[in-house]
Design an enzyme around this catalytic site. Structure first.
Site, PDB file in Angstrom:
ATOM      1  N   GLU A  16       0.793  -1.227   0.000  1.00 50.33           N
ATOM      2  CA  GLU A  16       0.000   0.000   0.000  1.00 50.33           C
ATOM      3  C   GLU A  16       0.830   1.284   0.000  1.00 50.33           C
ATOM      4  OE1 GLU A  16      -3.170   0.005   2.838  1.00 50.33           O
ATOM      5  OE2 GLU A  16      -4.013  -1.863   2.078  1.00 50.33           O
TER       6      GLU A  16
ATOM      7  N   GLU B 141      -5.051  -8.904   0.537  1.00 49.92           N
ATOM      8  CA  GLU B 141      -5.774  -8.624   1.787  1.00 49.92           C
ATOM      9  C   GLU B 141      -7.253  -8.470   1.496  1.00 49.92           C
ATOM     10  OE1 GLU B 141      -4.476  -5.221   4.130  1.00 49.92           O
ATOM     11  OE2 GLU B 141      -2.391  -5.795   3.847  1.00 49.92           O
TER      12      GLU B 141
HETATM   13  C1  GCO Z   1      -3.726  -1.744   5.370  1.00 47.47           C
HETATM   14  C2  GCO Z   1      -2.657  -2.685   5.749  1.00 47.47           C
HETATM   15  C3  GCO Z   1      -3.019  -3.565   6.900  1.00 47.47           C
HETATM   16  C4  GCO Z   1      -4.205  -3.168   7.711  1.00 47.47           C
HETATM   17  C5  GCO Z   1      -5.493  -3.668   7.126  1.00 47.47           C
HETATM   18  C6  GCO Z   1      -6.714  -3.233   7.890  1.00 47.47           C
HETATM   19  O1  GCO Z   1      -4.450  -2.005   4.437  1.00 47.47           O
HETATM   20  O2  GCO Z   1      -3.850  -0.708   6.008  1.00 47.47           O
HETATM   21  O3  GCO Z   1      -2.161  -3.398   4.715  1.00 47.47           O
HETATM   22  O4  GCO Z   1      -1.834  -3.495   7.612  1.00 47.47           O
HETATM   23  O5  GCO Z   1      -4.116  -3.624   9.011  1.00 47.47           O
HETATM   24  O6  GCO Z   1      -5.628  -3.223   5.844  1.00 47.47           O
HETATM   25  O7  GCO Z   1      -6.794  -1.849   7.953  1.00 47.47           O
END
Ligand code: GCO
Length: 432
Positions: free
Chosen positions: A159, A337
């Site tokens: 990200e 994710e």
């Molecule tokens: C993000 C990260 C994760 C977070 C998840 C939930 O997307 O911010 O990759 O570390 O914990 O997404 O917010």
């Protein structure tokens, strides 16, 4: 079409969010270790889930759930506690973790940077300093050299939207800066670091690598599925002001070799050549649709369920993200994710009945199945997260895990959603 035989069903985590042991075995502090007042309720990531000491127990639980793969990140601060100095103990921890995973039959998927910038690098300007490209490469070289016999899947960054935009412009993530005039420089350094890391991994990896990047990919769900609706959604997702900031700004130079509007004057032809080193897949982190950000959208969130963080739950997101990313960039997709925060607790019967997450899984995975059925190349699905963990500035309140963690005792409890996910994995998605 069924899910491919070798589909990478799994779950994800990141180093800072679960490891703890923040100052052990030669590790230097990261910008998150010193985030202090920015974290809710005076919490910190110093102990987190103590995974550093409990990784064997955690891998045993992953095996019990039946995971085929596990996405985790390496913490730069364990590997290079000082500029130019590699810490063998840091490499040993990840080497042991990878061995444990392999002997449990779990494919390791490694993210090289999930936001744990060493404080020494931050003191010299962090992502604002062009030298960070070389520092990052030195770190990548050490990790790939040590782990690539066993690790095949690599993600350069997690990200970039967050660790560049939110960290250096909005000031809402570490290092909490409002350095708006450095924004484009940070972007350029991150893009160059990505491209050079891709070429380096390709060159030195000991087994043929599969390389990608994990994006916070928020796309617009089409208002209608006719041609005009699809065109409008793609424009909103990648080239509108919102879409460029979320997706096109990063992925156009990487996957198409051309800058989006904002970086047109910032990236030279030479830069673009480096940045667009061929990758093997795009990782998508999928949570919410972009629709509410557009005023003319017919989309309303009123009737939709929301997670405890107020995030809209719309199972169609997964399908549309996969489809739109593939149609624009023509690369295989790995869902890196996808998950939800819920105020889970262990009940009197010793169980964690997280029905909301069971429903969430069913809805999102049906979208995933639709993408696979229609022939979109999807390599795998990583649920966020394997266990409850440190949710950055929100601390330990939001629980995203398939495994419940009692932070007082570090007791793990496999949630009902994890048992449900186990069944889905063991039938390779047949019952979705
Ligand atoms: C993000 C990260 C994760 C977070 C998840 C939930 O997307 O911010 O990759 O570390 O914990 O997404 O917010």
């Amino acid at each position: 079409m069924a899910f491919p035989e070798n589909f990478l069903w799994g779950a994800a985590s990141s180093a800072t969010q679960i490891e703890g042991a923040w100052d052990e075995d030669g590790k230097c502090p990261s910008i998150w270790d010193i985030a202090g007042k920015h974290i809710e309720n005076g919490q910190d990531c110093h102990t987190a889930c103590d995974h550093y000491h409990r990784y064997k127990e955690d891998v045993a639980l992953m095996r019990k759930i039946g995971l085929k793969s596990y996405r985790f990140s390496v913490n730069w601060c364990r590997i290079m506690p000082e500029k130019g100095k590699v810490n063998p103990k840091g490499l040993a921890f990840y080497g042991d973790l990878v061995k444990e995973l392999r002997s449990a039959g779990i494919e390791p998927l490694v993210t090289l940077y999930h936001w744990d910038l060493p404080v020494w690098a931050d003191k010299e300007g962090g992502w604002k300093n062009p030298k960070i490209v070389e520092w990052f490469l030195e770190y990548v070289r050490a990790v790939v050299d040590a782990l690539s016999e066993e690790v095949r899947y690599w993600m350069t960054f997690n990200e970039p939207q967050v660790f560049i935009m939110s960290a250096y412009v909005l000031g809402s993530f570490a290092p909490f800066q409002h350095a708006i005039f450095s924004y484009k420089n940070c972007l350029r350094h991150m893009l160059l670091a990505h491209g050079k890391a891709v070429s380096l991994i390709r060159k030195i990896a000991k087994t043929t690598p599969q390389i990608g990047i994990a994006m916070a990919s928020t796309v617009y769900i089409p208002d209608s599925e006719d041609e005009a609706g699809l065109r409008d959604a793609a424009e909103k997702s990648f080239t509108s002001t919102v879409g460029e900031g979320s997706n096109g700004l990063y992925m156009d130079p990487i996957a198409l070799g051309k800058p989006s509007k904002m970086l047109r004057r910032k990236l030279s032809a030479e830069d673009l050549k480096i940045i667009s080193a061929p990758i093997d897949f795009i990782g998508v982190n999928v949570y919410q649709p972009a629709n509410p950000l557009f005023k003319d959208s017919k989309y309303t969130t009123d009737s939709l369920p929301k997670s405890m963080l107020g995030w809209v739950i719309d199972g169609r997101c997964l399908y549309w993200t996969i489809r739109q990313y593939h149609e624009r960039y023509h690369l295989p997709i790995l869902v890196t994710e996808n998950g939800m925060a819920n105020p889970d607790a262990v009940g009197p019967d010793g169980k964690v009945n997280d029905d909301a997450r069971v429903t969430f899984l069913n809805e999102f995975l049906r979208g995933l199945k639709r993408a696979v059925d229609e022939g979109f190349p999807v390599l795998g699905y990583q649920h966020w997260s394997i266990m409850d963990n440190f949710e950055w500035c929100s601390g330990y309140g939001p629980r995203f895990g398939l495994i419940h963690v009692d932070y007082e005792t570090q007791k793990r409890t496999v949630k009902e959603s994890a048992k449900h996910y186990s069944k889905i994995i063991s039938t390779n998605g047949a019952e979705l």
